[in-house]
Design a protein around this motif. Structure first.
Motif, mmCIF file in Angstrom:
data_model
loop_
_atom_site.group_PDB
_atom_site.id
_atom_site.type_symbol
_atom_site.label_atom_id
_atom_site.label_comp_id
_atom_site.label_asym_id
_atom_site.label_seq_id
_atom_site.Cartn_x
_atom_site.Cartn_y
_atom_site.Cartn_z
ATOM 1 N N GLU A 90 57.397 -24.161 21.814
ATOM 2 C CA GLU A 90 58.244 -23.789 20.681
ATOM 3 C C GLU A 90 57.667 -24.317 19.372
ATOM 4 N N ALA A 91 57.175 -25.567 19.392
ATOM 5 C CA ALA A 91 56.619 -26.164 18.180
ATOM 6 C C ALA A 91 55.353 -25.431 17.742
ATOM 7 N N LEU A 92 54.514 -25.030 18.695
ATOM 8 C CA LEU A 92 53.286 -24.307 18.362
ATOM 9 C C LEU A 92 53.597 -22.912 17.823
ATOM 10 N N ILE A 93 54.606 -22.278 18.376
ATOM 11 C CA ILE A 93 55.035 -20.982 17.843
ATOM 12 C C ILE A 93 55.543 -21.141 16.413
ATOM 13 N N ARG A 94 56.244 -22.222 16.172
ATOM 14 C CA ARG A 94 56.807 -22.475 14.841
ATOM 15 C C ARG A 94 55.726 -22.620 13.779
ATOM 16 N N VAL A 95 54.559 -23.129 14.166
ATOM 17 C CA VAL A 95 53.466 -23.281 13.193
ATOM 18 C C VAL A 95 52.461 -22.125 13.274
ATOM 19 N N GLY A 96 52.811 -21.070 14.005
ATOM 20 C CA GLY A 96 51.994 -19.862 14.019
ATOM 21 C C GLY A 96 50.804 -19.893 14.947
ATOM 22 N N LEU A 97 50.859 -20.704 16.009
ATOM 23 C CA LEU A 97 49.716 -20.820 16.929
ATOM 24 C C LEU A 97 50.048 -20.324 18.339
ATOM 25 N N GLN A 98 50.942 -19.346 18.428
ATOM 26 C CA GLN A 98 51.349 -18.869 19.746
ATOM 27 C C GLN A 98 50.180 -18.290 20.550
ATOM 28 N N GLU A 99 49.115 -17.845 19.868
ATOM 29 C CA GLU A 99 47.969 -17.271 20.577
ATOM 30 C C GLU A 99 46.876 -18.304 20.854
ATOM 31 N N ARG A 100 47.119 -19.561 20.491
ATOM 32 C CA ARG A 100 46.108 -20.609 20.682
ATOM 33 C C ARG A 100 46.639 -21.759 21.539
ATOM 34 N N ILE A 101 47.704 -21.516 22.257
ATOM 35 C CA ILE A 101 48.400 -22.568 22.987
ATOM 36 C C ILE A 101 47.483 -23.267 23.996
ATOM 37 N N ASN A 102 46.631 -22.508 24.675
ATOM 38 C CA ASN A 102 45.788 -23.072 25.741
ATOM 39 C C ASN A 102 44.377 -23.392 25.279
ATOM 40 N N PHE A 103 44.131 -23.318 23.961
ATOM 41 C CA PHE A 103 42.818 -23.647 23.426
ATOM 42 C C PHE A 103 42.685 -25.161 23.267
ATOM 43 N N MET B 195 42.099 -32.051 25.819
ATOM 44 C CA MET B 195 43.426 -31.551 26.169
ATOM 45 C C MET B 195 43.712 -30.286 25.368
ATOM 46 N N SER B 196 44.460 -29.367 25.946
ATOM 47 C CA SER B 196 44.823 -28.138 25.241
ATOM 48 C C SER B 196 45.754 -28.449 24.069
ATOM 49 N N ALA B 197 45.907 -27.461 23.195
ATOM 50 C CA ALA B 197 46.857 -27.607 22.088
ATOM 51 C C ALA B 197 48.245 -27.937 22.636
ATOM 52 N N LEU B 198 48.648 -27.256 23.699
ATOM 53 C CA LEU B 198 49.968 -27.488 24.291
ATOM 54 C C LEU B 198 50.117 -28.928 24.766
ATOM 55 N N ASP B 199 49.112 -29.439 25.457
ATOM 56 C CA ASP B 199 49.192 -30.803 25.991
ATOM 57 C C ASP B 199 49.127 -31.840 24.876
ATOM 58 N N ASN B 200 48.359 -31.572 23.821
ATOM 59 C CA ASN B 200 48.334 -32.480 22.678
ATOM 60 C C ASN B 200 49.712 -32.580 22.032
ATOM 61 N N ALA C 181 48.443 -30.557 14.930
ATOM 62 C CA ALA C 181 48.901 -31.910 14.585
ATOM 63 C C ALA C 181 50.311 -31.879 13.995
ATOM 64 N N ILE C 182 50.601 -30.864 13.189
ATOM 65 C CA ILE C 182 51.948 -30.737 12.614
ATOM 66 C C ILE C 182 52.970 -30.423 13.706
ATOM 67 N N ALA C 183 52.595 -29.541 14.627
ATOM 68 C CA ALA C 183 53.491 -29.241 15.754
ATOM 69 C C ALA C 183 53.775 -30.503 16.566
ATOM 70 N N ARG C 184 52.737 -31.300 16.814
ATOM 71 C CA ARG C 184 52.916 -32.559 17.553
ATOM 72 C C ARG C 184 53.854 -33.509 16.793
ATOM 73 N N ALA C 185 53.704 -33.550 15.468
ATOM 74 C CA ALA C 185 54.553 -34.429 14.665
ATOM 75 C C ALA C 185 56.014 -34.004 14.715
ATOM 76 N N MET C 186 56.256 -32.701 14.889
ATOM 77 C CA MET C 186 57.631 -32.182 14.863
ATOM 78 C C MET C 186 58.314 -32.175 16.218
ATOM 79 N N VAL C 187 57.531 -32.280 17.301
ATOM 80 C CA VAL C 187 58.059 -31.958 18.623
ATOM 81 C C VAL C 187 59.189 -32.893 19.055
ATOM 82 N N ASN C 188 59.187 -34.124 18.553
ATOM 83 C CA ASN C 188 60.255 -35.074 18.889
ATOM 84 C C ASN C 188 61.462 -34.961 17.959
ATOM 85 N N LYS C 189 61.439 -33.954 17.093
ATOM 86 C CA LYS C 189 62.518 -33.720 16.127
ATOM 87 C C LYS C 189 62.809 -34.975 15.293
ATOM 88 N N PRO C 190 61.787 -35.467 14.572
ATOM 89 C CA PRO C 190 61.943 -36.702 13.802
ATOM 90 C C PRO C 190 62.808 -36.491 12.566
#
Length: 228
Positions: free
Chosen positions: A125-138, A99-104, A152-161
Motif C-alpha cells: 500500500e505504501a509503495l502504491i501511494r508513492v507511485g511505485l506499484q510496478e517496481r514492488i519486486n525490484f 532486498m526488494s523494494a517491498l521488503d525494504n 525510502a519515503i514509503a518505508r518512512a510512512m509504513v508505520n503511520k508515524p
C-alpha cells in the motif's frame, strides 16, 4: 500540537571547552504542517534534526512529541518513540541492496511486531501511494535515484508515524528527480502528513508552508511560498 520544543540548548564538550550547537531554540509545529528548517553547513540544523528525531538528547530544555514528554526517557524508550512516531527520510536512501523494494519498506514493521501477511500488505500500500506499484519486486540496484527515494519515503510512512522527518531528501538527486520528490512531499502533506524537512537549499525549502532558518544555533522564521 504535534511537536513542541521550548528553550532547547545543546552543548558539546571538546577538551576543556564547551561548544554551543543550539542556543535557546523554540519550535512549535501543528499536526498537518509542512515546515522546512534551512541553514548552511555548521549552522546546527543536523543537531536540531537529531533532537527532533530522538537520535540525540538536548543539554537542557523541553521537548514534547505528539503529546509525549521525551525528557528522561531511556535509550530503549527513545528507540520506541522513533519507531512509532517518526518516519525518517535520508539523503542517501539507506536501503538494503539485496532486498526488494517491498521488503525494504516492510522492514520497520518487523521491529514493530507486525505479522508477515499484514507487513506485506501495508508495504505494498505504501509503495502504491508513492507511485511505485510496478517496481514492488525490484531491488534498489534496479531503481533510479528518484525511485530509491520513493522507496525510502514509503518505508518512512509504513508505520503511520506522527511526523515525516526528511534530511536533505533531494541531495543525491538530479533536478528532475528532485522536483518529483518535492511534489510527492507536497501531495503527502496535502493528504494530512506532517512534514519537517532539513535543507540548505532555498529552492527546496520554498515548497514548505513555513520556513525556519537556523544560523549559529539560533532560529528565525520566515513565510514560505509554495514553489511552482
Amino acid at each position: 500540537m504535534i511537536l513542541k520544543l521550548d528553550h532547547i540548548y545543546k552543548d558539546y564538550i571538546q577538551g576543556k571547552m564547551t561548544v554551543p550547537a543550539l542556543k535557546d531554540v523554540s519550535l512549535h509545529v501543528e499536526k498537518g504542517e509542512y515546515v522546512a528548517i534551512m541553514g548552511p553547513s555548521g549552522s546546527g540544523k543536523s543537531t536540531l534534526m537529531n533532537i527532533i528525531g530522538c537520535l540525540d538528547r538536548a543539554t537542557s530544555g523541553e521537548y514534547e512529541l505528539a503529546g509525549e514528554d521525551v525528557r528522561g526517557l531511556s535509550d530503549k524508550q527513545l528507540a520506541d518513540i522513533r519507531l512509532r512516531k517518526v518516519g525518517f527520510v535520508f539523503q542517501n536512501f539507506q536501503l538494503l541492496p539485496r532486498m526488494s523494494a517491498l521488503d525494504n519498506v516492510a522492514l520497520p514493521l518487523i521491529y514493530a511486531g507486525i505479522r508477515k501477511k499484514v507487513r506485506r500488505e501495508r508495504a505494498k500500500e505504501a509503495l502504491i501511494r508513492v507511485g511505485l506499484q510496478e517496481r514492488i519486486n525490484f531491488n534498489p540496484t534496479q531503481l533510479s535515484g528518484g525511485q530509491k527515494q520513493r522507496v525510502a519515503i514509503a518505508r518512512a510512512m509504513v508505520n503511520k508515524p506522527d511526523i515525516l522527518l526528511a534530511d536533505e531528501p533531494t541531495g543525491a538527486l538530479d533536478s528532475k528527480s528532485s522536483k518529483q520528490i518535492m511534489e510527492l512531499f507536497q501531495k503527502l502533506n496535502d493528504e494530512g502528513m506532517t512534514v519537517i524537512m532539513i535543507t540548505h537549499d532555498s529552492n527546496i525549502a520554498s515548497y514548505a508552508k513555513r520556513i525556519v532558518t537556523i544560523f549559529d544555533g539560533e532560529l528565525s522564521e520566515q513565510k514560505g511560498e509554495v514553489a511552482r
